[in-house]
Write an enzyme that holds these catalytic residues in place. Sequence first.
Site, PDB file in Angstrom:
ATOM      1  CD  GLU A 104      -2.941  -1.236   2.211  1.00  0.00           C
ATOM      2  OE1 GLU A 104      -2.404  -1.518   3.307  1.00  0.00           O
ATOM      3  OE2 GLU A 104      -4.156  -1.089   2.082  1.00  0.00           O
ATOM      4  CD  GLU A 124      -3.485  -6.253   3.790  1.00  0.00           C
ATOM      5  OE1 GLU A 124      -3.536  -7.054   2.838  1.00  0.00           O
ATOM      6  OE2 GLU A 124      -2.861  -5.181   3.731  1.00  0.00           O
TER       7      GLU A 124
HETATM    8  N1  T1G Z   1       4.351  -7.508  11.839  1.00  0.00           N
HETATM    9  C1  T1G Z   1       5.103  -7.873  12.910  1.00  0.00           C
HETATM   10  N2  T1G Z   1       5.979  -8.912  12.901  1.00  0.00           N
HETATM   11  C2  T1G Z   1       6.084  -9.609  11.756  1.00  0.00           C
HETATM   12  C3  T1G Z   1       5.327  -9.296  10.596  1.00  0.00           C
HETATM   13  C4  T1G Z   1       4.432  -8.185  10.677  1.00  0.00           C
HETATM   14  N3  T1G Z   1       3.698  -7.791   9.629  1.00  0.00           N
HETATM   15  N4  T1G Z   1       5.662 -10.188   9.628  1.00  0.00           N
HETATM   16  C5  T1G Z   1       6.586 -11.012  10.153  1.00  0.00           C
HETATM   17  N5  T1G Z   1       6.840 -10.680  11.425  1.00  0.00           N
HETATM   18  C6  T1G Z   1       7.815 -11.324  12.320  1.00  0.00           C
HETATM   19  C7  T1G Z   1       7.455 -12.771  12.605  1.00  0.00           C
HETATM   20  O1  T1G Z   1       6.548 -12.834  13.695  1.00  0.00           O
HETATM   21  C8  T1G Z   1       8.818 -13.337  12.957  1.00  0.00           C
HETATM   22  O2  T1G Z   1       9.120 -12.878  14.264  1.00  0.00           O
HETATM   23  C9  T1G Z   1       9.753 -12.584  12.025  1.00  0.00           C
HETATM   24  O3  T1G Z   1       9.062 -11.385  11.631  1.00  0.00           O
HETATM   25  C10 T1G Z   1      10.109 -13.375  10.769  1.00  0.00           C
HETATM   26  O4  T1G Z   1       8.855 -13.765  10.192  1.00  0.00           O
HETATM   27  C11 T1G Z   1      -3.059  -1.586   6.858  1.00  0.00           C
HETATM   28  C12 T1G Z   1      -3.079  -3.698   8.486  1.00  0.00           C
HETATM   29  C13 T1G Z   1       7.040 -11.459   5.640  1.00  0.00           C
HETATM   30  C14 T1G Z   1       6.568 -13.541   4.307  1.00  0.00           C
HETATM   31  O5  T1G Z   1       0.493 -10.276   6.587  1.00  0.00           O
HETATM   32  O6  T1G Z   1       3.869 -13.303   5.756  1.00  0.00           O
HETATM   33  O7  T1G Z   1      -0.452  -4.525   6.543  1.00  0.00           O
HETATM   34  O8  T1G Z   1       9.326 -15.155  15.353  1.00  0.00           O
HETATM   35  O9  T1G Z   1       9.220 -16.226  10.519  1.00  0.00           O
HETATM   36  O10 T1G Z   1       9.106 -17.132   6.968  1.00  0.00           O
HETATM   37  O11 T1G Z   1      -3.410  -3.054   5.108  1.00  0.00           O
HETATM   38  O12 T1G Z   1       6.523 -13.094   7.997  1.00  0.00           O
HETATM   39  O13 T1G Z   1      11.362 -13.944  14.520  1.00  0.00           O
HETATM   40  O14 T1G Z   1      10.092 -13.061  16.525  1.00  0.00           O
HETATM   41  O15 T1G Z   1       7.329 -15.356   9.049  1.00  0.00           O
HETATM   42  O16 T1G Z   1      10.743 -15.355   6.114  1.00  0.00           O
HETATM   43  C15 T1G Z   1       0.198  -7.590   6.274  1.00  0.00           C
HETATM   44  C16 T1G Z   1       2.993 -11.271   7.447  1.00  0.00           C
HETATM   45  C17 T1G Z   1       0.004  -7.112   7.685  1.00  0.00           C
HETATM   46  C18 T1G Z   1       2.832 -10.316   6.271  1.00  0.00           C
HETATM   47  C19 T1G Z   1       8.377 -13.505   6.033  1.00  0.00           C
HETATM   48  N6  T1G Z   1       1.445  -8.323   6.165  1.00  0.00           N
HETATM   49  N7  T1G Z   1       4.320 -11.857   7.453  1.00  0.00           N
HETATM   50  O17 T1G Z   1       8.286 -14.903   6.239  1.00  0.00           O
HETATM   51  O18 T1G Z   1       9.741 -15.115   8.319  1.00  0.00           O
HETATM   52  S1  T1G Z   1      -1.560  -6.370   7.921  1.00  0.00           S
HETATM   53  C20 T1G Z   1       1.479  -9.645   6.362  1.00  0.00           C
HETATM   54  C21 T1G Z   1       4.634 -12.867   6.592  1.00  0.00           C
HETATM   55  C22 T1G Z   1      -1.463  -4.887   7.089  1.00  0.00           C
HETATM   56  C23 T1G Z   1      -2.570  -2.857   6.205  1.00  0.00           C
HETATM   57  C24 T1G Z   1      -2.712  -4.061   7.090  1.00  0.00           C
HETATM   58  C25 T1G Z   1       6.004 -13.449   6.741  1.00  0.00           C
HETATM   59  C26 T1G Z   1       6.990 -12.965   5.671  1.00  0.00           C
HETATM   60  P1  T1G Z   1      10.029 -13.823  15.232  1.00  0.00           P
HETATM   61  P2  T1G Z   1       8.715 -15.220   9.546  1.00  0.00           P
HETATM   62  P3  T1G Z   1       9.518 -15.713   6.859  1.00  0.00           P
END
Ligand code: T1G
Length: 697
Positions: A104, A124
């Site tokens: 975004e 999301e």
């Molecule tokens: N926020 C906080 N922590 C996050 C995070 C996030 N969005 N994404 C990953 N982490 C942490 C995760 O908990 C782990 O922490 C570490 O990063 C490595 O992640 C307004 C509201 C990016 C593909 O849904 O899909 O934007 O265990 O083990 O396998 O529209 O993480 O090391 O302490 O998964 O390489 C939208 C979610 C949010 C992406 C990487 N974004 N993340 O995968 O590593 S909502 C998502 C993922 C939003 C807006 C709305 C995956 C990854 P720790 P990992 P990975």
Amino acid sequence: MSQVIGYEREGDIAVLSAQNPPVNALGVHVRRGLMAGIERAESEGAKAVLIYGQGRTYFAGADIREFGKPPQDPSLPVLCDRIEASPLLVVSALHGTALGGGLEVALSCHYRIAVPSAKVGLPEVNLGIIPGAGGTQRLPRVAGVDAALGMITTGRHVRASEALEMGVLDKVEDGDPREIGLTYVRDLLEADAPRRPVCDMARPTPIDFDATYDAVLKKGRGQLSPAIAVRAVQASCEAENFAAGQARERELFLELMASDQRKGLIHAFFSERAVSKLPELQGIEPRDLDRIGVIGGGTMGAGIATSALLAGFRVVLLEMTQEAAHAAKDRIASNLAGAVKRGKLSPENQEDILKNKLILATDYGALSGVDLAIEAVFEDIEVKKQVFAQLDAVCKNGTVLATNTSYLDINEIAGSTGRPGDVIGLHFFSPAHVMKLLEIVVADQTAPDVVATGFALGKRLGKVSVRAGVCDGFIGNRILSAYRTCADHMVLDGASPFQIDTALTRFGFAMGPFAVYDLAGLDIGWAARKRKRAAGLDPRARDSFYADKLCEAGYLGQKTGKGYYIYEKGKREGEPNPEVMPLIETERAARGISPRAFTDEEIVRRYMVAMVNEAARVVGEGIARRPLDVDVTLLYGYGFPCYWGGPLKWADLQGLPKVLDDIDTWSEEDAYFWKPAPLLVQLVADGRGFDDLNKES
Ligand code: T1G
């Protein structure tokens, strides 16, 4: 400048770099840093701004850890609008996974470039919400409604090449994100390229949103966010202007943000990552793993071998005869062909695996060099002990000796070797090369580095690994047995298997318990009931025999074309088998039971409370380390509806006092089955929930 957003000048270009590992989540400090960076660039008279991420990825989304907490300014939508409104030319250079709020932010820029390996997405809905910073309004404008809905309602990640074709990206260039970004900005400035706020682009062409909404809602099997996303995208076509569309998106986003489904899905997200983080494994080095031995090439053994081969291991597969070994190779080849079909494996790799990575053997000596040997032979303790005696004799020191048993006593198996410390349970779920769950069953003498090796193997196989203690059924099957028993009791008391299946699929399960029985084979449950009867059932336990009668009639489920349901050739869905109810009615009459009506709500409630009660015992006895371990097990191995976050998250959301009240009420009809788990009683007494235990660990 903030520590999480770097600021530098390259001539007329202000460069903002995200420095917020591990995934450059758009937490409040990142948002403030970006806002300050844009304002500074404008005040300094720069001509353009380049935004990119340092480390492994461009922004991977909003910071999920902020969800449910008081919002802090600037919000992501405000930041995106501010970037888009800048009089400067704003460009993003993407790499890694530009997801959610990350994409975004990129869409609020005027141009977007990415490296070829970059992926973009708006996932999301997988968190129970929808894009909330303009994604449902901007993406349809650059990519069209159909492409936008295809991304938003599924949350799928899109490769850079496809994103370029869709119009989400303007350029794909190999190289360092900062460098390709700077070159692109210079070229744009050179060409006097105009700013291109997406909000000024034409409203996208509408489609039949009502039909789309209905189709997406049906596919969601009770999950709301994908269907609600359709309504947000609809606003991008029908709202009077961009701002009105954004307002509609925000309204729908906030509704979902407050929902139980968002709480459940966020719990599932973080639990999947927490489950392999065990204090007892801190600082423990796993043993080296290169060559895996698999004993037994039936469905499970071939599946396990396939999983290991797909992860790059060399595999020695041992069978009793050459013929059986080649039959196992055929199963593996078929599994690999499936992986090729799903685009998970290239035909060349498939050939290389079968030629060079898989070794067939009929002599235990072939296993002398393996680093880990796992047996998937017949589920009989004596057979397993013989296998382990052979492994003990031939495997080198330090080889991990694993069993795939689904319920036998691993302590007894370990005790049959001279190296109990090397013995562990690795319980895969069929099909082993597809199902994500792996129960790592730790016996009394299993060495810590062997446990660490089990988790290391699980990670390399791409599994979600859960630590389990030794008991009948470990975590998943033990809890399964309890809620299946509850379903059987409801059948005896008046519900039909078909009503129960319908009620539970409406609740969100992919399949009801009786359809799953048919899928797995009714003989498995039959053998388990006979085993438990032979071991001596408590006289207070309500046993049932109608299912035995089905098996005795040769109706074993899908594999015989008839079980609870009748399966026409080539059809996955079955029709209720008319021979089932007469068997049940006969048994009710024989037991003097006058059947009563059940509502779908009561069916779901009893089924779920039985699941929660046994799960509380499993946690209370230490078989599962934390409630989240149970949730992850049911989510990844038993088709539990993801948007509830797992049975114990569901229980917290219902309120434990009400769960305990139900058990107390039902214990009046069956005090043996409805005996409240001590942990549940304790939590209610303390005014706590299961999540409180997760936070303690
Ligand atoms: N926020 C906080 N922590 C996050 C995070 C996030 N969005 N994404 C990953 N982490 C942490 C995760 O908990 C782990 O922490 C570490 O990063 C490595 O992640 C307004 C509201 C990016 C593909 O849904 O899909 O934007 O265990 O083990 O396998 O529209 O993480 O090391 O302490 O998964 O390489 C939208 C979610 C949010 C992406 C990487 N974004 N993340 O995968 O590593 S909502 C998502 C993922 C939003 C807006 C709305 C995956 C990854 P720790 P990992 P990975």
